[in-house]
Design an enzyme around this catalytic site. Structure first.
Site, PDB file in Angstrom:
ATOM      1  CG  HIS A  36      16.166  29.341  81.376  1.00  0.00           C
ATOM      2  ND1 HIS A  36      16.066  28.396  82.371  1.00  0.00           N
ATOM      3  CD2 HIS A  36      14.979  29.985  81.358  1.00  0.00           C
ATOM      4  CE1 HIS A  36      14.857  28.476  82.922  1.00  0.00           C
ATOM      5  NE2 HIS A  36      14.177  29.435  82.327  1.00  0.00           N
ATOM      6  CB  CYS A  74      10.524  29.365  85.488  1.00  0.00           C
ATOM      7  SG  CYS A  74      11.660  28.506  84.401  1.00  0.00           S
ATOM      8  CG  LEU A  75       6.856  26.980  80.951  1.00  0.00           C
ATOM      9  CD1 LEU A  75       6.936  26.779  79.454  1.00  0.00           C
ATOM     10  CD2 LEU A  75       5.439  26.728  81.455  1.00  0.00           C
ATOM     11  N   GLY A  99       7.726  32.091  77.286  1.00  0.00           N
ATOM     12  CA  GLY A  99       9.120  32.032  76.851  1.00  0.00           C
ATOM     13  C   GLY A  99       9.690  30.662  77.170  1.00  0.00           C
ATOM     14  CD  GLN A 147      12.839  26.840  80.236  1.00  0.00           C
ATOM     15  OE1 GLN A 147      12.765  27.734  79.401  1.00  0.00           O
ATOM     16  NE2 GLN A 147      11.993  26.741  81.255  1.00  0.00           N
ATOM     17  CG  HIS A 194      12.880  34.133  83.117  1.00  0.00           C
ATOM     18  ND1 HIS A 194      12.263  33.978  84.333  1.00  0.00           N
ATOM     19  CD2 HIS A 194      12.892  32.895  82.558  1.00  0.00           C
ATOM     20  CE1 HIS A 194      11.932  32.697  84.504  1.00  0.00           C
ATOM     21  NE2 HIS A 194      12.308  32.020  83.436  1.00  0.00           N
ATOM     22  CD  GLU A 195      12.549  32.261  78.716  1.00  0.00           C
ATOM     23  OE1 GLU A 195      13.191  31.199  78.686  1.00  0.00           O
ATOM     24  OE2 GLU A 195      11.495  32.387  79.363  1.00  0.00           O
TER      25      GLU A 195
HETATM   26 NI    NI Z   1      12.222  30.035  82.844  1.00  0.00          NI
END
Ligand code: NI
Length: 168
Positions: A140, A94-95, A46, A51, A136-137
């Protein structure tokens, strides 16, 4: 399509509140294509637009297993319409916080609405990994990272570790 750089903590842009998108057009689809390519290359399941430095309420996701065909999903202006009282723990990563994993407790099921890749409104129920990932997304989009759900000590440690990785 083009790969974008993924922001990592403590980049202050990750704290921005992303803005509502004014409909889906070719420019937005180009951003979503870039985001999907960037997510696959990372690899991740995701990615939110912030991001890659774009403060827009846009998310891409693919929850297909490795032995399945890709199932790209696109979310524009997603909203949680309902969340279950029952919660479930899941070990998240998370990236933007590479190589850090920790357990976060979230509502086990949610109902959401969004615009898809073609700008068509969709309503959906999510549970399991899908519920975890979309929440989660969507965090962000509000400048919240999964480590913000942890204790201050764990959060500070995670940020310090990522800074160290980058310096190495
Ligand atoms: Ni994330």
């Amino acid at each position: 399509m083009a790969l974008r750089d993924i922001l990592t903590v403590p980049d202050p842009r990750l704290k921005l509140i992303s803005t509502v998108v004014d409909g889906v057009d070719d420019a937005l689809r180009a951003l979503m294509d870039d985001m999907l390519e960037t997510m696959y290359a990372a690899p991740g399941i995701g990615l939110a637009a912030i991001q890659v430095g774009e403060p827009k309420r846009v998310i891409v996701m693919d929850l297909a297993r490795e032995d399945e065909a890709p199932q790209p999903r696109y979310y524009v202006n997603p909203k949680i319409l309902w969340a279950s009282e029952e919660t479930a723990p899941y070990e998240e990563g998370c990236l933007s916080v590479p190589e850090i994993y920790d357990e976060v407790e979230r509502p086990a099921r949610v109902k959401l609405s969004y615009l898809d890749y073609d700008g068509k409104p969709v309503e959906e129920d999510a549970e399991g990994l899908y519920a975890v990932c979309i929440q989660h997304e969507m965090d962000h989009l509000n400048g919240v990272l999964f480590i913000d759900h942890l204790s201050r000590l764990k959060r500070d440690r995670a940020v310090a570790k990522v800074k160290k990785q980058k310096a190495a």
